[in-house]
Design a protein around this motif. Sequence first.
Motif, short mmCIF file in Angstrom:
data_model
loop_
_atom_site.label_atom_id
_atom_site.label_comp_id
_atom_site.label_asym_id
_atom_site.label_seq_id
_atom_site.Cartn_x
_atom_site.Cartn_y
_atom_site.Cartn_z
N LEU A 6 -9.69 -34.38 -0.06
CA LEU A 6 -9.56 -35.31 -1.17
C LEU A 6 -8.40 -36.28 -0.95
O LEU A 6 -8.53 -37.48 -1.22
CB LEU A 6 -9.36 -34.53 -2.48
N ALA A 7 -7.29 -35.76 -0.47
CA ALA A 7 -6.15 -36.63 -0.20
C ALA A 7 -6.50 -37.68 0.85
O ALA A 7 -6.11 -38.85 0.73
CB ALA A 7 -4.95 -35.80 0.26
N ALA A 22 0.80 -13.96 2.17
CA ALA A 22 -0.30 -13.38 1.40
C ALA A 22 -0.04 -13.43 -0.09
O ALA A 22 -0.97 -13.59 -0.89
CB ALA A 22 -0.55 -11.94 1.85
N ASP A 23 1.21 -13.29 -0.51
CA ASP A 23 1.51 -13.23 -1.93
C ASP A 23 1.96 -14.58 -2.50
O ASP A 23 2.39 -14.66 -3.66
CB ASP A 23 2.60 -12.19 -2.20
N THR A 24 1.85 -15.66 -1.73
CA THR A 24 2.21 -16.98 -2.24
C THR A 24 1.13 -17.49 -3.18
O THR A 24 -0.05 -17.52 -2.82
CB THR A 24 2.38 -17.98 -1.08
N GLY A 25 1.51 -17.89 -4.38
CA GLY A 25 0.55 -18.40 -5.35
C GLY A 25 -0.01 -19.74 -4.93
O GLY A 25 0.65 -20.53 -4.26
N TYR A 26 -1.26 -20.02 -5.38
CA TYR A 26 -1.91 -21.26 -4.97
C TYR A 26 -1.16 -22.50 -5.47
O TYR A 26 -1.21 -23.55 -4.83
CB TYR A 26 -3.36 -21.30 -5.47
N GLU A 27 -0.45 -22.33 -6.60
CA GLU A 27 0.31 -23.47 -7.10
C GLU A 27 1.40 -23.89 -6.14
O GLU A 27 1.92 -25.02 -6.22
CB GLU A 27 0.92 -23.13 -8.47
N ASN A 28 1.74 -23.04 -5.20
CA ASN A 28 2.76 -23.34 -4.20
C ASN A 28 2.13 -23.59 -2.83
O ASN A 28 2.83 -23.66 -1.83
CB ASN A 28 3.78 -22.21 -4.10
N TRP A 32 -0.09 -28.24 -2.73
CA TRP A 32 0.65 -29.47 -2.43
C TRP A 32 0.97 -29.58 -0.94
O TRP A 32 1.10 -30.70 -0.41
CB TRP A 32 1.93 -29.55 -3.25
N ARG A 33 1.08 -28.46 -0.26
CA ARG A 33 1.29 -28.50 1.20
C ARG A 33 0.03 -29.03 1.90
O ARG A 33 0.12 -29.83 2.84
CB ARG A 33 1.63 -27.10 1.71
N LEU A 34 -1.13 -28.57 1.43
CA LEU A 34 -2.39 -29.09 1.97
C LEU A 34 -2.53 -30.57 1.66
O LEU A 34 -2.97 -31.36 2.50
CB LEU A 34 -3.56 -28.31 1.38
#
Length: 489
Positions: free
Chosen positions: A316-317, A357-363, A366-368
């Motif tokens: 999308l970006a 593995a435990d990183t939330g999608y909200e974090n 934005w990297r993607l």
Amino acid sequence: MTASHAAVASRRNRAVPLAVTCLGQFMVLLDNTIVGAALPDMQHRLHTQLTGLQWIVDAYVLLVAMLLLSGGVFADRFGRKRVYLTGVVVFTAASLLCSLAPSLGWLVAGRVLQGIGAAALSPASLALLVAAHPVPQERIKVIGLWAGFSGIGLAAGPVAGGVLTDAFGWSAIFLVNLPIGVVLLLVGRRHLAESRNPSASAIDVPGTVLSVLAVGVLTYGLIEGGARGWTSPVILGSFTAAAILFAAFLSVEARRSTPMLPLRLFRQRLFAVSNTAMVVVGFALMGSSFFFSQFFVYVQGSSILSAGLQTLPVSLAMVIVSPYAGRLAARYGFRGVVTTGLALAGGGLVALGMVHADTGYENVWWRLGAVGCGFALTLSPLTGAAIQAVDPEEGGLASGISSTTRQIGAVLGVAVLGAVVRTRQADGASFEAGLDSAFVAAGVITLATAVFTGLWLARSQPSPGSAVTQRSDDPDAVTTPNGASAKSR
């Protein structure tokens, strides 16, 4: 027939060929991204390892990369409609073969055929549009629509792949091409007008064969090296053979009057630097994208459908930012925009290497998004720089070479970053740790290239009549969201 009826018929006669060519490009671009979402299911159902997944992707990209320039020459020489429809037939038949493949070997064979079909279909589709719209302003509009369909295919791939794979299994992602291909063939035979260029250059058969063999053997060594061992006689032999074949390719190209890759173009610093950077863009973008769905499925435990949706920020970006990249380059210059884009993408990839593995999608999203935005800023300006470095009549060749170098980088990215993961696992690291290393490696290489372009991506010294005297936002140079571009004639 009244004047109004004639006008309606005229618009219909132009609209149908436009729809046919745009839909063909959409199918090719959809296939570029739809496969990534299905890789985890392919690995499970085909009982293959990472090496097998690399071949599924690289078998397609390799053939597209090496035959793209020849496909354009074939279209000009033997008829754009004929080559386009032949590409549709090959691509559609290959998609059916892929969907029915009972084993990894059959699937890879189908992907090879898909690559051959795409290498004929894609350049012929754009050539048909350019030939059918001789008025410059009208031509710009229709090529913009063609590029827009490319962007839609690019963005729709991860979602469509996730939905189809989750509901029906990986084979469904190839079956979706069948109705599209049948429609293109039936409508295209009736409504597309044949055109050709009688003065088209001769086909460089030796150069094409040697380039396919050289990159193919090198890819084999890079992919299989992790499984067989880097000091294995077979792997060492493949690297040696690749070096010999590459030297033979350079020798043949230097001697031919009409080579597929004119080496003299690389004497222009702007051309050489822009294509070097484009290799890295393909390397880092495709190499990292290969692992996105696998990261969400195997590391974070997402479903295949969720993983397809979670990878959307990248595509999308790219779709959103790509249309502005050329304008920014025209205003601020190639060097500033490309360097900024590479720095942003490289930083995003390094940041992805810090995700666990435990990183939330909200974090994570934005990297993607940073990766997608960064690479979107590089594709059009790098192609524009390559076009601007050569004489006007060679603009189409320059844009084709730019697309080819990006595809070569993509082949190497999947092979090399896959080798990084396998090597880390062989040393006892987890798959998650291997992915972290691959993302960081891609990011560091991209950041290093940002420094390289910041220092060297400057305007070449123009020769008399050179295209470098044109504006960088030349309206006849159009770049698609996937980096393929063409110089309208």
